[in-house]
Design a protein around this motif. Structure first.
Motif, mmCIF file in Angstrom:
data_model
loop_
_atom_site.group_PDB
_atom_site.id
_atom_site.type_symbol
_atom_site.label_atom_id
_atom_site.label_comp_id
_atom_site.label_asym_id
_atom_site.label_seq_id
_atom_site.Cartn_x
_atom_site.Cartn_y
_atom_site.Cartn_z
ATOM 1 N N GLU A 394 0.830 -1.208 0.000
ATOM 2 C CA GLU A 394 0.000 0.000 0.000
ATOM 3 C C GLU A 394 0.863 1.256 0.000
ATOM 4 N N ARG A 395 1.996 1.189 0.736
ATOM 5 C CA ARG A 395 2.889 2.353 0.751
ATOM 6 C C ARG A 395 3.506 2.594 -0.630
ATOM 7 N N LEU A 396 3.805 1.514 -1.347
ATOM 8 C CA LEU A 396 4.347 1.679 -2.698
ATOM 9 C C LEU A 396 3.337 2.385 -3.591
ATOM 10 N N SER A 402 1.507 9.698 -5.302
ATOM 11 C CA SER A 402 1.739 11.014 -4.707
ATOM 12 C C SER A 402 2.705 11.862 -5.517
ATOM 13 N N ILE A 403 3.493 11.252 -6.373
ATOM 14 C CA ILE A 403 4.451 12.020 -7.173
ATOM 15 C C ILE A 403 3.696 12.795 -8.249
ATOM 16 N N PRO A 404 3.797 14.133 -8.285
ATOM 17 C CA PRO A 404 3.066 14.910 -9.299
ATOM 18 C C PRO A 404 3.492 14.536 -10.718
ATOM 19 N N ALA A 405 2.553 14.652 -11.642
ATOM 20 C CA ALA A 405 2.846 14.311 -13.034
ATOM 21 C C ALA A 405 3.924 15.219 -13.615
ATOM 22 N N ALA A 406 4.022 16.449 -13.099
ATOM 23 C CA ALA A 406 5.013 17.387 -13.635
ATOM 24 C C ALA A 406 6.423 17.110 -13.122
ATOM 25 N N ALA A 407 6.549 16.245 -12.112
ATOM 26 C CA ALA A 407 7.867 15.958 -11.531
ATOM 27 C C ALA A 407 8.460 14.703 -12.154
ATOM 28 N N ARG A 408 9.792 14.628 -12.117
ATOM 29 C CA ARG A 408 10.506 13.456 -12.643
ATOM 30 C C ARG A 408 11.378 12.880 -11.531
ATOM 31 N N LEU A 409 11.353 11.551 -11.386
ATOM 32 C CA LEU A 409 12.156 10.885 -10.363
ATOM 33 C C LEU A 409 13.572 10.646 -10.873
ATOM 34 N N ASP A 410 14.533 10.945 -10.038
ATOM 35 C CA ASP A 410 15.926 10.583 -10.344
ATOM 36 C C ASP A 410 16.006 9.066 -10.491
ATOM 37 N N PRO A 411 16.735 8.558 -11.499
ATOM 38 C CA PRO A 411 16.828 7.099 -11.685
ATOM 39 C C PRO A 411 17.340 6.354 -10.460
ATOM 40 N N ALA A 412 18.048 7.041 -9.566
ATOM 41 C CA ALA A 412 18.592 6.376 -8.380
ATOM 42 C C ALA A 412 17.526 6.127 -7.310
ATOM 43 N N ILE A 413 16.358 6.724 -7.467
ATOM 44 C CA ILE A 413 15.315 6.550 -6.453
ATOM 45 C C ILE A 413 14.585 5.230 -6.686
ATOM 46 N N ASP A 414 14.510 4.427 -5.657
ATOM 47 C CA ASP A 414 13.818 3.128 -5.699
ATOM 48 C C ASP A 414 12.607 3.230 -4.770
ATOM 49 N N LEU A 418 11.955 2.246 -0.707
ATOM 50 C CA LEU A 418 11.470 3.208 0.285
ATOM 51 C C LEU A 418 10.217 2.679 0.983
ATOM 52 N N ALA A 419 9.323 2.064 0.199
ATOM 53 C CA ALA A 419 8.090 1.533 0.777
ATOM 54 C C ALA A 419 8.378 0.407 1.758
ATOM 55 N N ARG A 420 9.356 -0.435 1.452
ATOM 56 C CA ARG A 420 9.689 -1.529 2.377
ATOM 57 C C ARG A 420 10.386 -1.015 3.626
ATOM 58 N N ARG A 421 11.209 -0.001 3.474
ATOM 59 C CA ARG A 421 12.088 0.414 4.578
ATOM 60 C C ARG A 421 11.381 1.295 5.601
ATOM 61 N N HIS A 422 10.456 2.143 5.164
ATOM 62 C CA HIS A 422 9.891 3.154 6.065
ATOM 63 C C HIS A 422 8.397 2.920 6.277
ATOM 64 N N GLU A 423 8.027 2.599 7.497
ATOM 65 C CA GLU A 423 6.625 2.377 7.855
ATOM 66 C C GLU A 423 6.024 3.719 8.278
ATOM 67 N N ILE A 424 5.414 4.386 7.328
ATOM 68 C CA ILE A 424 4.843 5.703 7.577
ATOM 69 C C ILE A 424 3.422 5.748 7.026
ATOM 70 N N THR A 446 12.817 20.019 -12.361
ATOM 71 C CA THR A 446 11.648 19.188 -12.060
ATOM 72 C C THR A 446 12.038 17.806 -11.564
ATOM 73 N N THR A 447 13.304 17.594 -11.248
ATOM 74 C CA THR A 447 13.782 16.275 -10.854
ATOM 75 C C THR A 447 13.835 16.147 -9.336
ATOM 76 N N LEU A 448 13.198 15.110 -8.818
ATOM 77 C CA LEU A 448 13.265 14.818 -7.387
ATOM 78 C C LEU A 448 14.487 13.937 -7.138
ATOM 79 N N ARG A 449 15.361 14.380 -6.258
ATOM 80 C CA ARG A 449 16.602 13.660 -6.008
ATOM 81 C C ARG A 449 16.497 12.804 -4.749
ATOM 82 N N PRO A 450 17.331 11.773 -4.626
ATOM 83 C CA PRO A 450 17.310 10.940 -3.414
ATOM 84 C C PRO A 450 17.519 11.751 -2.148
ATOM 85 N N THR A 451 18.411 12.745 -2.203
ATOM 86 C CA THR A 451 18.670 13.548 -1.004
ATOM 87 C C THR A 451 17.428 14.345 -0.583
#
Length: 468
Positions: A394-396, A402-414, A418-424, A446-451
């Motif tokens: 469900e977190r995945l 939740s990621i806006p259509a106008a934003a782009r994910l950095d290829p390094a983001i998995d 993140l969904a497995r690691r953080h119970e939020i 428009t790129t969301l970075r891991p940091t």
């Protein structure tokens, strides 16, 4: 203050409400033009030489067109021309605010607005008060003013049928002495608006008199990310909203069962309790109103009951869903009675329970901690719906949606990692995405970075007293 005992009828669909707009607009246009003519005539006669005060400066127009809900509501309540004029005056700030600007005209001899106009300033638009209505109906004629005051009294037809009332007046001076009982704003009741202008949630001052605010959401039912069992229980509430009237009245269960449905939503903050309530209303064509417990409770004996009575009467007539957040503030585990304050607090809770059980609609109580709710209250609920923390799958989905259509994910983001690691919760996750998007916008890309996501997560977990 109760109105006529009219049965609730389902809110019209968007298509039906849209089809009523032309007829409603034509009726309201005629009423507002009449109001403008009456204002002009009243001001002209008041400042004329010699001044005069005709009972009604301009004759009322014919009311409405066939199929117009506003005309039907006015006629159904038996409003006479003077009452129609006061109603049009109360609606003007929402429908044609510039029409009342003339009431802000300064009196050059005293360098402030005319007292007799009764206009309430301090905001972007001029608000009419009970004094404004008296001036419009009576001018400077004392006999006509007394008749106008009777029309605005708490026992008048306008108030008795819950069409319109004069709100609390402003306070003046350090002693807090009321300026005038009629100095408060004219308030059209939400019940009358639901009847006369269905599907048009006008932000008129009548809503300010209720200890609740309407819940809105730009999402849809498909956006809910919840366990199957929780969704199934929400479906049961939707069934009640759709078929409850038939079950109680046509199938006869109303002789043995309470007239409404009371549900407890419990789970950690950010798991979707408020969103689910809002989407239930959206799906079933009902407005959802979130009750402000701080406005419900009053230190003055009897005021809490009056606030609740008005709220439940308006909700029952309009078919609202009532949503009590942080319900454990009222329904928590009870302690021993040690003084008069404790006894009166228990009376307030008992009164609220009586109103909830007698309410012919849906009441949703929400709490973060189920065990804070007294077991005696739990037995009175028709359903208890759990909103647990979302699982990894469900977190995945929440991350992905939740990621806006106008934003782009950095290829390094998995996102899966993140969904497995953080119970939020979903609310916490949205805050993280918001932080990351703002950082990207601040850089001009428009790129969301891991940091960005890592820092957002760190901040949210720190708020909850956790570390990554």
């Amino acid at each position: 203050m109760s109105g006529p005992d009219l049965p609730w009828t389902p809110a019209p669909s968007a298509a039906t409400a849209d089809s009523l707009l032309p007829a409603a607009a034509a009726s309201l246009e005629a009423e507002l033009e009449w109001l403008a003519s009456c204002l002009q005539a009243r001001l002209g006669s008041y400042f004329g030489t010699p001044p005069s005060s005709p009972a009604l400066p301009v004759d009322a127009p014919l009311l409405g067109q066939p199929g117009c809900p506003y005309a039907a509501a006015v006629q159904g309540h038996g409003l006479d021309p003077a009452e129609r004029l006061v109603l049009a005056l109360a609606l003007a700030p929402s429908l044609r605010p510039q029409l009342l600007d003339v009431l802000w005209s300064p009196n050059t001899s005293i360098q402030r607005p005319y007292t007799e106009f009764g206009a309430i300033g301090g905001g972007p638009v001029c608000l009419p008060s009970g004094e404004t209505a008296c001036f419009l109906l009576a001018g400077d004629a004392l006999a006509l003013r007394l008749a106008a005051m009777r029309r605005l009294a708490p026992e008048s037809r306008l108030a008795r049928q819950d069409v319109l009332r004069v709100g609390p007046p402003a306070m003046s001076g350090s002693a807090g002495i009321p300026v005038s009982p009629l100095a408060g704003p004219l308030q059209v009741s939400p019940r009358f608006l639901a009847e006369a202008l269905p599907g048009l949630p006008l932000p008129v001052s009548g809503e300010a008199g209720l200890p609740a605010r309407r819940v809105f959401s730009g999402l849809g039912w498909h956006d809910l990310v919840l366990p199957a069992q929780t969704l199934a229980q929400l479906e049961d509430i939707a069934l009640w909203l759709t078929h409850g009237h038939t079950l109680l009245h046509e199938w006869g269960l109303g002789r043995r069962s309470a007239p409404g449905h009371v549900s407890l939503f419990h789970g950690p903050s950010g798991t979707g309790k408020t969103l689910s309530a809002g989407l239930l209303g959206q799906r079933c064509g009902r407005e959802v109103w979130r009750v402000d417990l701080s406005q419900v409770s009053s230190k003055y004996i009897g005021e809490t009951e009056k606030n609740l009575a008005r709220l439940f009467e308006a909700a029952e007539q309009a078919g609202w869903i009532l949503f009590f957040d942080e319900a454990d503030a009222l329904f928590g585990k009870r302690t021993g009675v040690s003084d008069a304050h404790d006894r009166y607090a228990n009376q307030e809770v008992s009164y609220l329970l009586q109103r909830i059980e007698a309410f012919a609609g849906v009441v949703i109580l929400a709490t973060n901690l189920r065990h804070n709710i007294d077991d005696a209250f739990l037995r009175r609920f028709h359903s208890v719906v759990a909103f647990p923390m979302p699982k990894a799958a469900e977190r995945l989905r929440l991350w992905q949606e939740s990621i806006p259509a106008a934003a782009r994910l950095d290829p390094a983001i998995d996102l899966a990692a993140l969904a497995r690691r953080h119970e939020i919760s979903g609310g916490t996750l949205l805050n993280v995405v918001r932080h990351a998007c703002l950082q990207a916008l601040g850089r001009g890309d428009t790129t969301l970075r891991p940091t960005d996501l890592d820092e957002g997560l760190r901040r949210e977990l720190l708020k909850e007293g956790r570390t990554s």
